[in-house]
Design an enzyme around this catalytic site. Structure first.
Site, PDB file in Angstrom:
ATOM      1  N   LYS A 105      81.239  48.279  88.835  1.00 30.51           N
ATOM      2  CA  LYS A 105      82.370  47.281  88.096  1.00 30.51           C
ATOM      3  C   LYS A 105      82.753  47.739  86.919  1.00 30.51           C
ATOM      4  O   LYS A 105      83.867  47.800  87.571  1.00 30.51           O
ATOM      5  CB  LYS A 105      81.476  46.027  87.601  1.00 30.51           C
ATOM      6  CG  LYS A 105      80.027  46.604  86.256  1.00 30.51           C
ATOM      7  CD  LYS A 105      78.639  46.479  86.741  1.00 30.51           C
ATOM      8  CE  LYS A 105      78.071  48.186  86.400  1.00 30.51           C
ATOM      9  NZ  LYS A 105      76.864  47.614  86.819  1.00 30.51           N
ATOM     10  N   LYS A 205      81.797  42.369  84.562  1.00 28.91           N
ATOM     11  CA  LYS A 205      81.718  41.411  86.246  1.00 28.91           C
ATOM     12  C   LYS A 205      82.234  39.943  86.447  1.00 28.91           C
ATOM     13  O   LYS A 205      83.025  39.884  87.583  1.00 28.91           O
ATOM     14  CB  LYS A 205      80.107  41.290  86.070  1.00 28.91           C
ATOM     15  CG  LYS A 205      79.304  42.893  86.296  1.00 28.91           C
ATOM     16  CD  LYS A 205      78.228  42.516  85.686  1.00 28.91           C
ATOM     17  CE  LYS A 205      76.565  44.052  85.762  1.00 28.91           C
ATOM     18  NZ  LYS A 205      76.041  43.952  84.655  1.00 28.91           N
ATOM     19  N   GLY A 302      68.148  47.081  88.385  1.00 30.41           N
ATOM     20  CA  GLY A 302      66.952  47.488  88.677  1.00 30.41           C
ATOM     21  C   GLY A 302      67.044  48.971  90.516  1.00 30.41           C
ATOM     22  O   GLY A 302      67.669  48.327  90.614  1.00 30.41           O
TER      23      GLY A 302
HETATM   24  N1  HSE Z   1      73.407  46.989  82.173  1.00 25.92           N
HETATM   25  C1  HSE Z   1      73.330  46.204  83.019  1.00 25.92           C
HETATM   26  C2  HSE Z   1      72.576  44.755  82.237  1.00 25.92           C
HETATM   27  C3  HSE Z   1      73.113  46.517  84.381  1.00 25.92           C
HETATM   28  O1  HSE Z   1      71.907  45.221  81.757  1.00 25.92           O
HETATM   29  O2  HSE Z   1      72.134  43.993  83.134  1.00 25.92           O
HETATM   30  C4  HSE Z   1      73.613  47.259  84.958  1.00 25.92           C
HETATM   31  O3  HSE Z   1      74.719  46.512  85.065  1.00 25.92           O
END
Ligand code: HSE
Length: 436
Positions: A105, A205, A302
């Site tokens: 992203k 995002k 994950g």
């Molecule tokens: N570090 C991000 C989160 C996951 O905690 O959602 C990867 O974008």
């Protein structure tokens, strides 16, 4: 038909998930894609680790550009993150006519316009389902499933680490620091958690969601970003008392004169489904004019959830190999020539209801002074809560919820309140959303 040959850039948590799921579900994935999808090369910093993951049938390569441009690779899967090597490898692959599937992203939020433009001239797809909300197929839903709609707004919990921390702060009354430590202990938060806790990951995002929701270029630099590192547990508790939960939301909303693009802690009514998304899970709420509100929920990170999104893109890429580039689904959902230059609204123009907490002297006239300032600024109070002063204290907390008002007016009113002798510390301001 020959298999589709994947060059896998990265052998960490996500890379290993991609390799393992492709192997485990090979038959079913082939039935869907129409051709086998096989990792034929892997490139990683730690060559031994990569070799241990893939065994002897896959070539281990040290140079990302060599793999990205190899004649024996059809698709580059980029899961190393960052914006340096990942960008070089992505552009090298595109220039060599390869499709790219990426979970990155940060790369697309900052360099997406350039990458998509070059990919378009080369006629190759760049897919990024895994870049937003991990395993939730939110890009597919927004870009294709909701293609009939005029999208009005998108609001999402799109960072699992911060949602985990906020959940812990609320349910176990932990401080931010304690909850962060717990997130680090469980492996949700990085040793340097800045990108997550300061809202930057969510802003990356949101940039992508906004682009495909409204058909605008990616504009990361225009996102207003506030993280959760200064959030105090007492505000979470007061919000709860008033019927709200605090979530780190990414919000993008279309108006006639521009688009809101913002990430910040937000009070939302506790009765909303999205307010009850707890732990490291993600959820995205989309309001379209035809469909109404739709909610998407699932794991935002994950190994295998992210692999699930990447492999879905690989299946799409496989099907696309036989399609004419002009008739493919455009990367940003809208046809390239139809992208709009709608401005992003400055935050001062954005309207929200507001939560304020003031630490005030417990004496006569204080409330009158404060409500006078609000009245002067045309800010209407929706609810007001004054706590009894703790034993022996001459100060107390005053919590004010306002009706919807322009942020600029709230800023000016807070600046005036802050000048009052009776206001004893920095006024806490949080934005609220009904999401109805
Ligand atoms: N570090 C991000 C989160 C996951 O905690 O959602 C990867 O974008």
């Amino acid at each position: 038909m020959n298999p589709i040959r994947v060059g896998l850039l990265g052998s960490g948590i996500v890379g290993s998930g991609v390799f393992n799921v492709l192997k485990r579900n090979r038959v079913e994935i082939t039935r869907r894609a129409g051709r086998e999808i096989v990792v034929t090369q892997i490139c990683a910093r730690n060559l031994e680790k990569a070799q241990a993951l893939v065994g002897n049938d896959v070539k281990v390569v040290a140079d990302p550009i060599q793999m990205a441009t190899s004649a024996e690779v059809d698709v580059l899967v980029e899961v190393i993150g960052g914006t340096t090597i990942s960008k070089q490898a992505t552009l090298a692959a595109i220039n060599a006519g390869k499709a790219v599937v990426t979970a990155n992203k940060a790369l697309l939020a900052s360099h997406g316009n350039e990458i998509f433009a070059i990919a378009r001239t080369k006629g190759v797809p760049v897919m990024f389902e895994a870049a937003v909300a991990g395993g939730i197929p939110i890009i597919k839903a927004l870009r294709e499933g909701l293609a009939a709609n005029h999208i009005e707004w998108v609001a999402g919990i799109i960072n699992g680490t911060t949602n985990f921390i906020l959940s812990k702060m609320r349910s176990q009354k932990l401080s931010f620091e304690e909850a962060l430590k717990e997130a680090q202990r469980l492996g949700y938060a990085e040793a340097d958690p800045t990108f997550d806790i300061e809202g930057i990951d969510a802003a990356h995002k949101l940039t992508l969601l906004s682009a495909i929701a409204f058909g605008i270029p990616v504009q990361f630099s225009k996102v207003t970003v506030e993280g959760i590192s200064t959030l105090q547990s007492q505000d979470i508790a007061y919000a709860e008392e008033l019927g709200y939960r605090i979530k780190l939301l990414g919000i993008t909303r279309r108006h006639e004169n521009g688009i809101e693009l913002r990430v910040h802690p937000t009070l939302i009514p506790a009765r909303r489904l999205i307010a009850n998304v707890e732990g490291a899970m993600n959820a995205v709420l989309i309001k379209g004019d035809a469909v109404g509100a739709t909610l998407y929920y699932g794991p935002g990170a994950g190994s295998e959830p992210t692999a699930s999104a990447i492999i879905a893109d690989l299946v799409d890429v496989t099907r696309l190999f036989t399609a004419d580039p002009e008739h493919r689904v455009p990367s940003l959902a809208f046809q390239y020539e139809a992208l709009a230059d709608t401005p992003i609204l400055p935050m001062s123009e954005v309207k929200t209801a507001t939560y304020m907490r003031l630490r005030v002297a417990d004496e006569s006239g204080v409330l009158a002074d404060i409500t006078r300032i609000l009245a002067d600024s045309n800010i209407s109070i929706d609810a007001l809560l004054q706590k009894e002063a703790e034993d022996g204290s001459s100060e107390t907390d005053l919590i004010i919820l306002t009706h919807v008002v322009k942020e600029g007016a709230v800023n000016a009113a807070i600046a005036r309140m802050q000048m009052l002798r009776t206001v004893k510390s920095k006024v806490v301001r949080l934005r609220m959303e009904e999401l109805s």
